[in-house]
Design a protein around this motif. Structure first.
Motif, PDB file in Angstrom:
ATOM      1  N   GLN A   1       0.850  -1.262   0.051  1.00 20.80           N
ATOM      2  CA  GLN A   1       0.114  -0.084  -0.040  1.00 20.80           C
ATOM      3  C   GLN A   1       0.613   1.304  -0.155  1.00 20.80           C
ATOM      4  N   GLY A   2       1.905   1.148  -0.565  1.00 22.96           N
ATOM      5  CA  GLY A   2       2.817   2.394  -0.839  1.00 22.96           C
ATOM      6  C   GLY A   2       2.129   3.920  -1.097  1.00 22.96           C
ATOM      7  N   TRP A   3       1.662   3.920  -2.285  1.00 20.06           N
ATOM      8  CA  TRP A   3       1.159   5.102  -2.580  1.00 20.06           C
ATOM      9  C   TRP A   3      -0.079   5.507  -1.879  1.00 20.06           C
ATOM     10  N   PRO A   4      -1.043   4.578  -1.671  1.00 16.79           N
ATOM     11  CA  PRO A   4      -2.278   4.899  -0.718  1.00 16.79           C
ATOM     12  C   PRO A   4      -1.676   5.527   0.554  1.00 16.79           C
ATOM     13  N   TYR A   5      -0.553   4.985   0.980  1.00 13.35           N
ATOM     14  CA  TYR A   5      -0.120   5.219   2.390  1.00 13.35           C
ATOM     15  C   TYR A   5       0.401   6.562   2.325  1.00 13.35           C
ATOM     16  N   ALA A   6       1.167   6.875   1.539  1.00 10.59           N
ATOM     17  CA  ALA A   6       1.959   8.379   0.905  1.00 10.59           C
ATOM     18  C   ALA A   6       0.933   9.405   1.068  1.00 10.59           C
ATOM     19  N   GLU A   7      -0.123   9.153   0.440  1.00  4.22           N
ATOM     20  CA  GLU A   7      -1.143  10.202  -0.006  1.00  4.22           C
ATOM     21  C   GLU A   7      -2.013  10.321   1.322  1.00  4.22           C
ATOM     22  N   ALA A   8      -2.202   9.212   2.083  1.00  2.00           N
ATOM     23  CA  ALA A   8      -2.967   9.405   3.456  1.00  2.00           C
ATOM     24  C   ALA A   8      -2.149  10.341   4.178  1.00  2.00           C
ATOM     25  N   VAL A   9      -0.773   9.983   4.483  1.00  2.60           N
ATOM     26  CA  VAL A   9       0.061  11.135   5.191  1.00  2.60           C
ATOM     27  C   VAL A   9      -0.045  12.219   4.852  1.00  2.60           C
ATOM     28  N   LEU A  10       0.241  12.379   3.497  1.00  2.97           N
ATOM     29  CA  LEU A  10       0.432  13.678   2.989  1.00  2.97           C
ATOM     30  C   LEU A  10      -0.918  14.560   3.215  1.00  2.97           C
ATOM     31  N   ALA A  11      -2.047  13.994   3.244  1.00  2.00           N
ATOM     32  CA  ALA A  11      -3.409  14.720   3.643  1.00  2.00           C
ATOM     33  C   ALA A  11      -3.257  15.122   5.159  1.00  2.00           C
ATOM     34  N   ARG A  12      -2.259  14.853   5.973  1.00  2.00           N
ATOM     35  CA  ARG A  12      -2.471  14.835   7.484  1.00  2.00           C
ATOM     36  C   ARG A  12      -1.028  15.419   7.688  1.00  2.00           C
ATOM     37  N   THR A  13      -0.437  16.393   6.874  1.00  3.83           N
ATOM     38  CA  THR A  13       1.053  17.048   7.274  1.00  3.83           C
ATOM     39  C   THR A  13       0.939  18.001   8.470  1.00  3.83           C
ATOM     40  N   ALA A  14      -0.230  18.772   8.649  1.00  6.06           N
ATOM     41  CA  ALA A  14      -0.061  19.427   9.853  1.00  6.06           C
ATOM     42  C   ALA A  14       0.000  18.956  10.969  1.00  6.06           C
ATOM     43  N   GLU A  15      -1.040  17.793  10.872  1.00  2.43           N
ATOM     44  CA  GLU A  15      -0.938  16.618  11.943  1.00  2.43           C
ATOM     45  C   GLU A  15      -0.028  16.002  12.414  1.00  2.43           C
ATOM     46  N   LEU A  16       0.658  15.693  11.283  1.00  4.14           N
ATOM     47  CA  LEU A  16       2.081  14.732  11.414  1.00  4.14           C
ATOM     48  C   LEU A  16       2.955  15.668  12.213  1.00  4.14           C
ATOM     49  N   ALA A  17       3.242  17.169  11.681  1.00  6.01           N
ATOM     50  CA  ALA A  17       3.994  17.961  12.461  1.00  6.01           C
ATOM     51  C   ALA A  17       3.626  18.075  14.084  1.00  6.01           C
ATOM     52  N   GLU A  18       2.479  17.818  14.454  1.00  8.66           N
ATOM     53  CA  GLU A  18       2.026  18.072  15.833  1.00  8.66           C
ATOM     54  C   GLU A  18       2.271  16.663  16.491  1.00  8.66           C
ATOM     55  N   ARG A  19       1.898  15.777  15.814  1.00  8.44           N
ATOM     56  CA  ARG A  19       1.777  14.410  16.783  1.00  8.44           C
ATOM     57  C   ARG A  19       2.541  13.530  16.295  1.00  8.44           C
ATOM     58  N   GLY A  20       3.359  13.457  15.310  1.00 10.02           N
ATOM     59  CA  GLY A  20       4.528  12.479  14.858  1.00 10.02           C
ATOM     60  C   GLY A  20       4.131  11.256  14.528  1.00 10.02           C
ATOM     61  N   GLU A  21       4.953  10.330  15.085  1.00 10.59           N
ATOM     62  CA  GLU A  21       4.838   8.798  14.899  1.00 10.59           C
ATOM     63  C   GLU A  21       3.218   8.236  15.124  1.00 10.59           C
ATOM     64  N   ALA A  22       2.747   8.984  15.939  1.00 12.26           N
ATOM     65  CA  ALA A  22       1.281   8.479  16.290  1.00 12.26           C
ATOM     66  C   ALA A  22       0.405   8.591  14.872  1.00 12.26           C
ATOM     67  N   VAL A  23       0.547   9.472  14.290  1.00 10.01           N
ATOM     68  CA  VAL A  23      -0.132   9.902  13.063  1.00 10.01           C
ATOM     69  C   VAL A  23       0.194   8.667  12.153  1.00 10.01           C
ATOM     70  N   LEU A  24       1.492   8.124  12.020  1.00 13.97           N
ATOM     71  CA  LEU A  24       1.898   7.255  10.956  1.00 13.97           C
ATOM     72  C   LEU A  24       1.292   5.868  11.289  1.00 13.97           C
TER      73      LEU A  24
END
Length: 167
Positions: A66-89
């Motif tokens: 699920q490489g691309w689906p995962y990348a797209e889902a993470v990119l949709a949450r860039t601000a959240e990733l910045a705040e919450r880190g690996e929990a988002v992943l």
């Protein structure tokens, strides 16, 4: 005439510009289908604290199919990733039905570090300085400052390569 052309997309999963570039990636997929092999290449930027972990997680997702689906889902949450880190992943992995325990382990044991490091080193070697950057037919197109006109340029190169039968 060649079967397919490779488009490398040098991306960083905490980059809002890469998120914006997804519209172009989707349009290219729709136009070319299997004739354009779009490959995600990692170029984590030091200014983004969770980019390196996100790149490793994307490699685990690719290993789980699920490489691309995962990348797209993470990119949709860039601000959240910045705040919450690996929990988002890990949340994204669960939402996609992937083995999140395996993601957690992969982030701890570093099994994908070499792939991410190799992508980053290759990117630097060919002059990638920001994301997104595209490479098609040996030509590097930098979208880090502006993405305007890039999709049209990629289409122009892809059409030429597909007609010529080379990649």
């Amino acid at each position: 005439m060649t079967d397919s052309v490779i488009l490398d997309v040098w991306c960083e999963l905490q980059c809002s510009d890469c998120h914006s570039a997804l519209d172009d990636v989707r349009a290219l997929r729709a136009r070319y289908g299997d004739r354009l092999d779009i490959r995600l290449r990692h170029f984590p930027l030091e200014k983004h604290k969770h980019a390196f972990a996100a790149a490793q997680a994307a490699e685990e997702a690719a290993e789980q199919g699920q490489g691309w689906p995962y990348a797209e889902a993470v990119l949709a949450r860039t601000a959240e990733l910045a705040e919450r880190g690996e929990a988002v992943l890990l949340e994204v992995a669960r939402e996609l039905g992937l083995d999140s325990d395996e993601f957690d382990t992969a982030l701890i044991d570093g099994r994908h570090i070499l792939i991410v490091d190799a992508d980053h080193a290759e990117g630097k070697a060919i002059g990638v300085t920001g994301t997104p950057t595209y490479v098609i037919g040996g030509e590097r197109l930098d979208g880090g400052k502006s993405q305007e006109g890039l999709r049209a340029r990629i289409e122009e190169i892809a059409d030429r390569l597909l007609a010529a039968g080379t990649d």
